[in-house]
Write a protein that holds these residues in place. Structure first.
Motif, mmCIF file in Angstrom:
data_model
loop_
_atom_site.group_PDB
_atom_site.id
_atom_site.type_symbol
_atom_site.label_atom_id
_atom_site.label_comp_id
_atom_site.label_asym_id
_atom_site.label_seq_id
_atom_site.Cartn_x
_atom_site.Cartn_y
_atom_site.Cartn_z
ATOM 1 N N TRP A 67 47.068 -40.861 -50.209
ATOM 2 C CA TRP A 67 46.757 -41.139 -51.608
ATOM 3 C C TRP A 67 48.065 -41.310 -52.374
ATOM 4 C CZ3 TRP A 67 43.378 -37.560 -55.236
ATOM 5 C CH2 TRP A 67 42.868 -38.333 -56.298
ATOM 6 N N SER A 68 48.234 -42.463 -52.939
ATOM 7 C CA SER A 68 49.421 -42.770 -53.739
ATOM 8 C C SER A 68 49.092 -43.974 -54.597
ATOM 9 C CB SER A 68 50.621 -43.079 -52.835
ATOM 10 O OG SER A 68 50.463 -44.362 -52.225
ATOM 11 N N LEU A 69 50.065 -44.409 -55.365
ATOM 12 C CA LEU A 69 49.859 -45.602 -56.188
ATOM 13 C C LEU A 69 49.641 -46.861 -55.363
ATOM 14 C CD1 LEU A 69 52.314 -45.035 -59.161
ATOM 15 C CD2 LEU A 69 49.874 -45.543 -59.348
ATOM 16 N N TRP A 70 49.942 -46.818 -54.074
ATOM 17 C CA TRP A 70 49.618 -48.011 -53.284
ATOM 18 C C TRP A 70 48.620 -47.729 -52.159
ATOM 19 C CZ3 TRP A 70 53.916 -50.780 -50.012
ATOM 20 C CH2 TRP A 70 54.339 -49.958 -48.973
ATOM 21 N N SER A 71 47.924 -46.585 -52.235
ATOM 22 C CA SER A 71 46.815 -46.274 -51.325
ATOM 23 C C SER A 71 45.741 -45.550 -52.132
ATOM 24 C CB SER A 71 47.284 -45.400 -50.164
ATOM 25 O OG SER A 71 48.148 -46.123 -49.319
ATOM 26 N N ARG A 72 44.822 -46.327 -52.717
ATOM 27 C CA ARG A 72 43.876 -45.741 -53.670
ATOM 28 C C ARG A 72 42.410 -45.910 -53.264
ATOM 29 N NH1 ARG A 72 44.882 -47.830 -59.379
ATOM 30 N NH2 ARG A 72 43.377 -46.172 -59.786
ATOM 31 N N ASP A 73 42.169 -46.382 -52.054
ATOM 32 C CA ASP A 73 40.783 -46.620 -51.629
ATOM 33 C C ASP A 73 39.948 -45.339 -51.558
ATOM 34 O OD1 ASP A 73 42.758 -46.348 -49.405
ATOM 35 O OD2 ASP A 73 40.946 -46.153 -48.201
ATOM 36 N N VAL A 74 40.611 -44.195 -51.403
ATOM 37 C CA VAL A 74 39.892 -42.919 -51.286
ATOM 38 C C VAL A 74 39.219 -42.501 -52.595
ATOM 39 C CG1 VAL A 74 41.289 -42.025 -49.397
ATOM 40 C CG2 VAL A 74 42.017 -41.627 -51.760
ATOM 41 N N GLU A 75 39.620 -43.126 -53.695
ATOM 42 C CA GLU A 75 39.100 -42.722 -55.011
ATOM 43 C C GLU A 75 37.618 -43.074 -55.189
ATOM 44 O OE1 GLU A 75 41.681 -44.305 -58.074
ATOM 45 O OE2 GLU A 75 43.454 -43.758 -56.928
ATOM 46 N N GLU A 76 37.155 -44.038 -54.410
ATOM 47 C CA GLU A 76 35.788 -44.518 -54.604
ATOM 48 C C GLU A 76 34.739 -43.529 -54.118
ATOM 49 O OE1 GLU A 76 32.957 -48.329 -53.388
ATOM 50 O OE2 GLU A 76 35.112 -48.407 -53.014
ATOM 51 N N LEU A 103 42.267 -47.610 -36.051
ATOM 52 C CA LEU A 103 40.875 -47.385 -35.649
ATOM 53 C C LEU A 103 40.315 -46.092 -36.218
ATOM 54 C CD1 LEU A 103 41.268 -48.306 -31.858
ATOM 55 C CD2 LEU A 103 40.459 -49.795 -33.710
ATOM 56 N N TRP A 104 41.200 -45.227 -36.698
ATOM 57 C CA TRP A 104 40.760 -43.893 -37.115
ATOM 58 C C TRP A 104 40.994 -43.668 -38.603
ATOM 59 C CZ3 TRP A 104 44.628 -42.294 -32.909
ATOM 60 C CH2 TRP A 104 44.123 -42.594 -31.642
ATOM 61 N N GLN A 105 40.586 -44.597 -39.414
ATOM 62 C CA GLN A 105 40.741 -44.451 -40.857
ATOM 63 C C GLN A 105 39.388 -44.104 -41.473
ATOM 64 O OE1 GLN A 105 43.539 -47.354 -42.831
ATOM 65 N NE2 GLN A 105 43.374 -48.410 -40.880
ATOM 66 N N ASN A 106 39.319 -42.917 -42.098
ATOM 67 C CA ASN A 106 38.090 -42.475 -42.768
ATOM 68 C C ASN A 106 36.887 -42.633 -41.843
ATOM 69 O OD1 ASN A 106 39.843 -42.162 -44.944
ATOM 70 N ND2 ASN A 106 39.357 -44.185 -45.768
ATOM 71 N N LEU A 122 40.090 -31.326 -42.502
ATOM 72 C CA LEU A 122 39.855 -32.631 -41.880
ATOM 73 C C LEU A 122 40.892 -33.613 -42.402
ATOM 74 C CD1 LEU A 122 35.969 -33.002 -42.236
ATOM 75 C CD2 LEU A 122 37.215 -32.530 -40.120
ATOM 76 N N SER A 123 41.163 -34.658 -41.619
ATOM 77 C CA SER A 123 42.064 -35.712 -42.066
ATOM 78 C C SER A 123 41.473 -37.061 -41.670
ATOM 79 C CB SER A 123 43.445 -35.537 -41.423
ATOM 80 O OG SER A 123 44.333 -36.560 -41.839
ATOM 81 N N GLU A 124 41.539 -38.021 -42.586
ATOM 82 C CA GLU A 124 41.032 -39.372 -42.334
ATOM 83 C C GLU A 124 39.565 -39.347 -41.879
ATOM 84 O OE1 GLU A 124 42.295 -42.279 -42.941
ATOM 85 O OE2 GLU A 124 44.389 -41.834 -43.394
ATOM 86 N N ALA A 125 38.752 -38.578 -42.583
ATOM 87 C CA ALA A 125 37.318 -38.504 -42.298
ATOM 88 C C ALA A 125 36.538 -39.217 -43.397
ATOM 89 C CB ALA A 125 36.870 -37.043 -42.199
ATOM 90 N N SER A 126 35.426 -39.834 -43.033
ATOM 91 C CA SER A 126 34.580 -40.499 -44.020
ATOM 92 C C SER A 126 33.843 -39.462 -44.863
ATOM 93 C CB SER A 126 33.553 -41.390 -43.325
ATOM 94 O OG SER A 126 32.596 -40.585 -42.634
ATOM 95 N N ALA A 183 45.773 -54.536 -55.303
ATOM 96 C CA ALA A 183 47.076 -55.135 -55.628
ATOM 97 C C ALA A 183 48.049 -55.100 -54.455
ATOM 98 C CB ALA A 183 47.686 -54.423 -56.831
ATOM 99 N N VAL A 184 47.909 -54.122 -53.597
ATOM 100 C CA VAL A 184 48.838 -53.958 -52.476
ATOM 101 C C VAL A 184 48.432 -54.867 -51.323
ATOM 102 C CG1 VAL A 184 49.816 -52.312 -50.831
ATOM 103 C CG2 VAL A 184 49.275 -51.568 -53.145
ATOM 104 N N LYS A 185 49.398 -55.545 -50.755
ATOM 105 C CA LYS A 185 49.122 -56.434 -49.625
ATOM 106 C C LYS A 185 49.440 -55.738 -48.310
ATOM 107 C CE LYS A 185 49.463 -60.793 -49.475
ATOM 108 N NZ LYS A 185 49.975 -62.189 -49.374
ATOM 109 N N GLY A 186 48.532 -55.883 -47.352
ATOM 110 C CA GLY A 186 48.747 -55.301 -46.029
ATOM 111 C C GLY A 186 47.937 -54.029 -45.827
#
Length: 344
Positions: free
Chosen positions: A180-189, A328-331, A156-160, A315-318
Protein backbone atom coordinates in the motif's frame (compact mmCIF):
# COMPACT_ATOMS: atom_id res chain seq x y z
CA UNK A 1 16.12 11.11 20.97
CA UNK A 2 12.43 11.33 20.08
CA UNK A 3 10.88 7.90 20.34
CA UNK A 4 8.32 6.52 17.92
CA UNK A 5 4.89 6.10 19.52
CA UNK A 6 2.82 2.95 19.97
CA UNK A 7 -0.40 1.68 18.38
CA UNK A 8 -2.77 -1.24 18.67
CA UNK A 9 -2.54 -3.67 15.79
CA UNK A 10 -5.82 -5.49 15.29
CA UNK A 11 -8.27 -6.31 18.04
CA UNK A 12 -6.53 -9.25 19.70
CA UNK A 13 -4.35 -7.20 22.04
CA UNK A 14 -1.15 -6.78 20.06
CA UNK A 15 0.69 -3.47 20.43
CA UNK A 16 3.47 -2.36 18.10
CA UNK A 17 5.42 0.75 17.15
CA UNK A 18 3.57 3.17 14.85
CA UNK A 19 6.17 2.42 12.19
CA UNK A 20 7.99 -0.86 11.72
CA UNK A 21 11.25 -1.83 10.06
CA UNK A 22 11.25 -4.08 7.00
CA UNK A 23 14.48 -6.09 7.15
CA UNK A 24 14.36 -7.92 3.80
CA UNK A 25 16.77 -5.64 1.93
CA UNK A 26 19.48 -6.24 4.50
CA UNK A 27 19.91 -9.79 3.24
CA UNK A 28 18.09 -10.41 -0.01
CA UNK A 29 16.41 -9.25 -3.23
CA UNK A 30 17.77 -5.67 -3.22
CA UNK A 31 21.34 -6.42 -4.24
CA UNK A 32 24.00 -8.38 -2.30
CA UNK A 33 23.69 -8.87 1.49
CA UNK A 34 24.82 -5.85 3.47
CA UNK A 35 27.61 -6.04 6.11
CA UNK A 36 26.26 -7.85 9.13
CA UNK A 37 27.77 -5.57 11.83
CA UNK A 38 26.27 -2.50 10.14
CA UNK A 39 22.82 -4.10 9.91
CA UNK A 40 22.89 -5.21 13.55
CA UNK A 41 23.84 -1.65 14.55
CA UNK A 42 20.93 -0.31 12.48
CA UNK A 43 18.48 -2.75 14.08
CA UNK A 44 19.69 -1.75 17.56
CA UNK A 45 19.34 1.94 16.68
CA UNK A 46 15.79 1.31 15.43
CA UNK A 47 14.82 -0.40 18.68
CA UNK A 48 16.33 2.43 20.75
CA UNK A 49 14.30 4.88 18.64
CA UNK A 50 11.09 3.04 19.49
CA UNK A 51 10.73 1.17 16.19
CA UNK A 52 10.11 -2.27 17.66
CA UNK A 53 8.07 -4.09 15.00
CA UNK A 54 10.72 -5.96 13.03
CA UNK A 55 9.62 -7.73 9.86
CA UNK A 56 11.38 -10.70 8.27
CA UNK A 57 10.60 -13.99 6.50
CA UNK A 58 12.13 -17.44 6.13
CA UNK A 59 12.40 -16.82 2.37
CA UNK A 60 14.63 -13.74 2.72
CA UNK A 61 18.00 -15.23 1.85
CA UNK A 62 16.51 -17.80 2.20
CA UNK A 63 16.98 -18.03 5.96
CA UNK A 64 19.86 -15.52 6.26
CA UNK A 65 17.66 -12.60 7.30
CA UNK A 66 16.16 -14.56 10.18
CA UNK A 67 19.67 -15.59 11.25
CA UNK A 68 20.71 -11.92 11.17
CA UNK A 69 17.81 -10.91 13.38
CA UNK A 70 18.56 -13.78 15.72
CA UNK A 71 22.07 -12.41 16.22
CA UNK A 72 20.82 -8.85 16.62
CA UNK A 73 18.36 -9.83 19.35
CA UNK A 74 20.80 -11.72 21.55
CA UNK A 75 21.67 -10.30 24.94
CA UNK A 76 18.28 -9.10 26.15
CA UNK A 77 17.07 -7.24 23.06
CA UNK A 78 14.35 -9.82 22.36
CA UNK A 79 12.03 -8.55 25.09
CA UNK A 80 11.98 -5.07 23.52
CA UNK A 81 10.58 -6.04 20.11
CA UNK A 82 7.55 -7.42 18.32
CA UNK A 83 9.02 -9.94 15.93
CA UNK A 84 7.11 -10.77 12.76
CA UNK A 85 8.16 -13.48 10.35
CA UNK A 86 6.48 -15.45 7.59
CA UNK A 87 6.13 -18.84 5.96
CA UNK A 88 4.41 -20.01 2.81
CA UNK A 89 6.97 -19.75 0.01
CA UNK A 90 9.00 -22.88 -0.65
CA UNK A 91 12.06 -22.82 -2.90
CA UNK A 92 12.81 -26.22 -4.38
CA UNK A 93 15.16 -26.90 -7.30
CA UNK A 94 15.35 -23.18 -8.04
CA UNK A 95 11.58 -22.81 -8.32
CA UNK A 96 9.21 -21.02 -5.97
CA UNK A 97 5.91 -22.47 -4.87
CA UNK A 98 3.33 -21.41 -2.31
CA UNK A 99 2.60 -24.01 0.37
CA UNK A 100 0.02 -23.96 3.12
CA UNK A 101 -0.33 -27.64 4.01
CA UNK A 102 -0.19 -28.44 7.76
CA UNK A 103 3.14 -30.28 7.63
CA UNK A 104 4.82 -27.33 5.89
CA UNK A 105 3.26 -24.83 8.32
CA UNK A 106 4.67 -26.67 11.33
CA UNK A 107 8.06 -27.40 9.75
CA UNK A 108 8.43 -23.74 8.77
CA UNK A 109 7.49 -22.48 12.23
CA UNK A 110 10.04 -24.70 13.97
CA UNK A 111 12.72 -23.64 11.50
CA UNK A 112 12.05 -19.94 12.08
CA UNK A 113 12.05 -20.35 15.86
CA UNK A 114 15.45 -22.04 15.69
CA UNK A 115 17.02 -19.48 13.34
CA UNK A 116 15.67 -16.54 15.33
CA UNK A 117 16.75 -18.13 18.61
CA UNK A 118 13.38 -17.56 20.26
CA UNK A 119 10.64 -19.61 21.94
CA UNK A 120 7.65 -17.83 20.44
CA UNK A 121 6.98 -15.75 17.29
CA UNK A 122 4.95 -12.61 18.04
CA UNK A 123 3.25 -12.34 14.64
CA UNK A 124 3.36 -15.20 12.15
CA UNK A 125 2.14 -14.48 8.63
CA UNK A 126 1.24 -16.75 5.79
CA UNK A 127 3.50 -14.96 3.31
CA UNK A 128 1.65 -16.09 0.20
CA UNK A 129 -1.60 -18.00 0.00
CA UNK A 130 -1.46 -21.58 -1.33
CA UNK A 131 -4.21 -21.65 -3.95
CA UNK A 132 -4.36 -25.47 -3.67
CA UNK A 133 -5.06 -25.69 0.07
CA UNK A 134 -8.25 -24.34 1.70
CA UNK A 135 -7.36 -21.45 4.01
CA UNK A 136 -9.27 -23.20 6.82
CA UNK A 137 -6.71 -26.02 6.76
CA UNK A 138 -3.72 -23.67 6.98
CA UNK A 139 -5.24 -21.53 9.73
CA UNK A 140 -6.29 -24.66 11.60
CA UNK A 141 -2.63 -25.66 11.94
CA UNK A 142 -1.62 -22.13 12.93
CA UNK A 143 -4.36 -22.22 15.58
CA UNK A 144 -2.73 -25.33 17.04
CA UNK A 145 0.63 -23.52 17.14
CA UNK A 146 -1.00 -20.64 19.05
CA UNK A 147 -2.37 -23.10 21.62
CA UNK A 148 1.09 -24.68 21.90
CA UNK A 149 2.67 -21.28 22.60
CA UNK A 150 4.82 -21.27 19.47
CA UNK A 151 3.16 -18.15 18.05
CA UNK A 152 1.12 -15.34 19.63
CA UNK A 153 -0.75 -13.79 16.72
CA UNK A 154 -1.67 -14.89 13.19
CA UNK A 155 -1.33 -12.78 10.06
CA UNK A 156 -1.96 -13.07 6.33
CA UNK A 157 -0.21 -11.45 3.37
CA UNK A 158 -1.51 -10.94 -0.17
CA UNK A 159 -4.85 -12.60 0.62
CA UNK A 160 -8.17 -11.77 -1.03
CA UNK A 161 -11.07 -10.33 0.97
CA UNK A 162 -12.92 -13.66 0.87
CA UNK A 163 -9.81 -15.55 2.03
CA UNK A 164 -9.40 -13.11 4.92
CA UNK A 165 -13.04 -13.66 5.97
CA UNK A 166 -12.72 -17.44 5.85
CA UNK A 167 -9.46 -17.38 7.80
CA UNK A 168 -10.85 -15.04 10.45
CA UNK A 169 -13.78 -17.42 11.01
CA UNK A 170 -11.33 -20.19 12.04
CA UNK A 171 -9.11 -18.04 14.28
CA UNK A 172 -8.95 -14.26 14.70
CA UNK A 173 -6.47 -12.69 12.28
CA UNK A 174 -4.44 -9.92 13.92
CA UNK A 175 -2.92 -8.33 10.82
CA UNK A 176 -2.98 -8.41 7.05
CA UNK A 177 0.19 -7.33 5.31
CA UNK A 178 -0.36 -5.74 1.93
CA UNK A 179 1.40 -3.48 -0.53
CA UNK A 180 0.00 0.00 0.00
CA UNK A 181 1.50 3.28 -1.14
CA UNK A 182 0.76 6.18 -3.43
CA UNK A 183 1.51 3.92 -6.37
CA UNK A 184 -0.18 0.73 -5.09
CA UNK A 185 -3.76 1.57 -4.14
CA UNK A 186 -5.86 -1.33 -5.45
CA UNK A 187 -6.30 -2.68 -1.90
CA UNK A 188 -8.47 0.32 -0.98
CA UNK A 189 -11.47 -1.03 -2.86
CA UNK A 190 -12.17 -4.28 -1.05
CA UNK A 191 -9.34 -5.58 1.14
CA UNK A 192 -8.84 -2.59 3.44
CA UNK A 193 -12.61 -2.23 4.13
CA UNK A 194 -12.79 -5.97 4.91
CA UNK A 195 -9.94 -5.69 7.42
CA UNK A 196 -11.64 -2.74 9.09
CA UNK A 197 -14.99 -4.49 9.28
CA UNK A 198 -13.35 -7.47 11.01
CA UNK A 199 -11.05 -5.43 13.29
CA UNK A 200 -7.86 -6.63 11.60
CA UNK A 201 -4.76 -4.44 11.66
CA UNK A 202 -3.13 -3.36 8.40
CA UNK A 203 0.63 -3.56 7.82
CA UNK A 204 1.72 -1.70 4.70
CA UNK A 205 4.80 -3.07 2.98
CA UNK A 206 6.71 -1.17 0.29
CA UNK A 207 5.08 2.11 1.44
CA UNK A 208 7.72 3.98 -0.58
CA UNK A 209 7.10 2.10 -3.81
CA UNK A 210 10.27 -0.01 -3.40
CA UNK A 211 12.26 3.22 -3.09
CA UNK A 212 10.86 4.95 -6.18
CA UNK A 213 8.84 7.44 -4.12
CA UNK A 214 12.05 8.46 -2.36
CA UNK A 215 14.21 9.35 -5.33
CA UNK A 216 12.35 8.69 -8.57
CA UNK A 217 14.41 7.53 -11.54
CA UNK A 218 17.65 8.28 -9.66
CA UNK A 219 16.97 5.05 -7.78
CA UNK A 220 17.69 3.04 -10.93
CA UNK A 221 21.12 4.58 -11.33
CA UNK A 222 22.31 2.90 -8.14
CA UNK A 223 20.76 -0.56 -8.48
CA UNK A 224 23.13 -3.50 -8.82
CA UNK A 225 22.58 -6.19 -11.46
CA UNK A 226 21.36 -8.57 -8.74
CA UNK A 227 18.70 -6.15 -7.53
CA UNK A 228 15.24 -7.67 -7.95
CA UNK A 229 13.77 -4.27 -8.84
CA UNK A 230 15.64 -4.29 -12.15
CA UNK A 231 13.07 -6.83 -13.40
CA UNK A 232 9.88 -5.27 -12.08
CA UNK A 233 7.45 -3.95 -14.72
CA UNK A 234 7.11 -0.50 -13.15
CA UNK A 235 10.83 0.11 -13.55
CA UNK A 236 10.92 -0.77 -17.24
CA UNK A 237 11.49 2.01 -19.83
CA UNK A 238 8.01 1.71 -21.36
CA UNK A 239 6.41 2.46 -17.97
CA UNK A 240 9.02 4.67 -16.36
CA UNK A 241 8.21 7.90 -18.16
CA UNK A 242 4.61 7.93 -16.88
CA UNK A 243 5.61 6.84 -13.38
CA UNK A 244 8.29 9.53 -13.24
CA UNK A 245 5.64 12.25 -13.49
CA UNK A 246 3.98 10.94 -10.32
CA UNK A 247 7.23 11.23 -8.41
CA UNK A 248 7.88 14.72 -9.77
CA UNK A 249 4.53 15.97 -8.48
CA UNK A 250 5.14 14.38 -5.07
CA UNK A 251 8.54 16.06 -5.07
CA UNK A 252 6.97 19.47 -5.82
CA UNK A 253 4.47 19.20 -2.97
CA UNK A 254 7.21 17.95 -0.61
CA UNK A 255 9.24 21.08 -1.36
CA UNK A 256 6.24 23.23 -0.39
CA UNK A 257 5.84 21.19 2.80
CA UNK A 258 9.57 21.45 3.57
CA UNK A 259 9.96 17.70 3.84
CA UNK A 260 11.45 15.04 1.59
CA UNK A 261 9.41 13.15 -1.03
CA UNK A 262 9.76 9.94 0.95
CA UNK A 263 8.50 11.63 4.11
CA UNK A 264 5.49 12.97 2.23
CA UNK A 265 4.69 9.57 0.66
CA UNK A 266 5.12 7.81 4.00
CA UNK A 267 3.04 10.43 5.82
CA UNK A 268 0.23 9.72 3.34
CA UNK A 269 0.25 6.06 4.45
CA UNK A 270 0.28 7.04 8.11
CA UNK A 271 -2.73 9.30 7.49
CA UNK A 272 -4.79 6.37 6.21
CA UNK A 273 -5.82 5.55 9.76
CA UNK A 274 -4.74 4.55 13.24
CA UNK A 275 -5.02 0.89 12.24
CA UNK A 276 -2.25 1.16 9.62
CA UNK A 277 1.41 0.45 10.37
CA UNK A 278 3.85 0.97 7.47
CA UNK A 279 7.09 -1.01 7.52
CA UNK A 280 9.56 0.82 5.26
CA UNK A 281 12.79 -1.07 4.78
CA UNK A 282 16.22 0.49 4.70
CA UNK A 283 19.87 -0.40 5.15
CA UNK A 284 21.05 3.15 5.87
CA UNK A 285 20.85 5.08 9.14
CA UNK A 286 20.17 8.35 7.29
CA UNK A 287 17.15 6.85 5.53
CA UNK A 288 15.87 5.37 8.78
CA UNK A 289 15.93 8.78 10.45
CA UNK A 290 14.18 10.28 7.43
CA UNK A 291 11.48 7.60 7.60
CA UNK A 292 10.62 8.14 11.26
CA UNK A 293 10.58 11.88 10.52
CA UNK A 294 7.50 11.21 8.39
CA UNK A 295 5.50 10.80 11.61
CA UNK A 296 5.87 14.55 12.17
CA UNK A 297 4.52 15.50 8.74
CA UNK A 298 0.87 16.57 9.02
CA UNK A 299 -1.35 16.57 5.96
CA UNK A 300 -4.60 18.47 5.52
CA UNK A 301 -7.58 16.83 3.76
CA UNK A 302 -6.84 19.10 0.80
CA UNK A 303 -3.22 17.91 0.63
CA UNK A 304 -4.34 14.28 0.87
CA UNK A 305 -6.76 14.86 -2.00
CA UNK A 306 -4.06 16.57 -4.05
CA UNK A 307 -1.66 13.67 -3.59
CA UNK A 308 -4.36 11.17 -4.53
CA UNK A 309 -5.37 13.16 -7.62
CA UNK A 310 -2.04 12.51 -9.33
CA UNK A 311 -1.54 9.06 -7.84
CA UNK A 312 -4.90 7.57 -8.74
CA UNK A 313 -5.30 3.78 -8.88
CA UNK A 314 -4.97 3.71 -12.66
CA UNK A 315 -2.22 6.35 -12.92
CA UNK A 316 0.71 3.99 -12.37
CA UNK A 317 1.92 2.00 -15.35
CA UNK A 318 3.06 -1.59 -14.96
CA UNK A 319 2.10 -4.46 -12.66
CA UNK A 320 3.43 -4.78 -9.13
CA UNK A 321 5.25 -8.02 -9.96
CA UNK A 322 6.77 -9.54 -13.08
CA UNK A 323 6.35 -13.05 -14.44
CA UNK A 324 8.34 -14.78 -11.70
CA UNK A 325 5.77 -16.59 -9.58
CA UNK A 326 4.95 -13.70 -7.26
CA UNK A 327 2.51 -12.36 -9.85
CA UNK A 328 0.43 -15.51 -9.35
CA UNK A 329 -0.02 -14.89 -5.64
CA UNK A 330 -1.54 -11.43 -5.45
CA UNK A 331 -4.59 -11.13 -3.17
CA UNK A 332 -5.20 -14.86 -3.63
CA UNK A 333 -8.20 -17.13 -3.07
CA UNK A 334 -8.15 -20.77 -1.97
CA UNK A 335 -10.42 -23.71 -2.83
CA UNK A 336 -13.39 -24.54 -0.56
CA UNK A 337 -12.84 -26.71 2.49
CA UNK A 338 -15.14 -29.36 1.00
CA UNK A 339 -12.60 -30.02 -1.77
CA UNK A 340 -9.93 -30.87 0.81
CA UNK A 341 -12.21 -33.16 2.78
CA UNK A 342 -13.26 -34.92 -0.42
CA UNK A 343 -9.61 -35.57 -1.28
CA UNK A 344 -8.84 -37.21 2.08
Amino acid sequence: MARVGRMKLGSEGMEVSMQGLGCMGMSAFYGPPKPEPDMIALIHHAIQSGVTLLDTSNVYGPHTNELLLGKALKGGMRQNVELATKFGINIAEGKREARGDPAFVRESCYGSLKRLGIDCIDLYYQHRVDTRVPIEVTIGELKKLVKEGKIKYIGLSEASASTIRRAHAVHPITAVQLEWSLWSRDVEEEIVPTCRELGIGIVAYSPLGRGFLSSGTKLLENLTKEDYRQRLPRFQPENLEQNKTIFERIDELAAKKRCTPSQLALAWVHHQGKDVCPIPGTTKLKNFEENIGALSVKLTPEEMAELESFAAVDAVKGDRYGDDGFSLWQNSDTPPLSSWKAAL
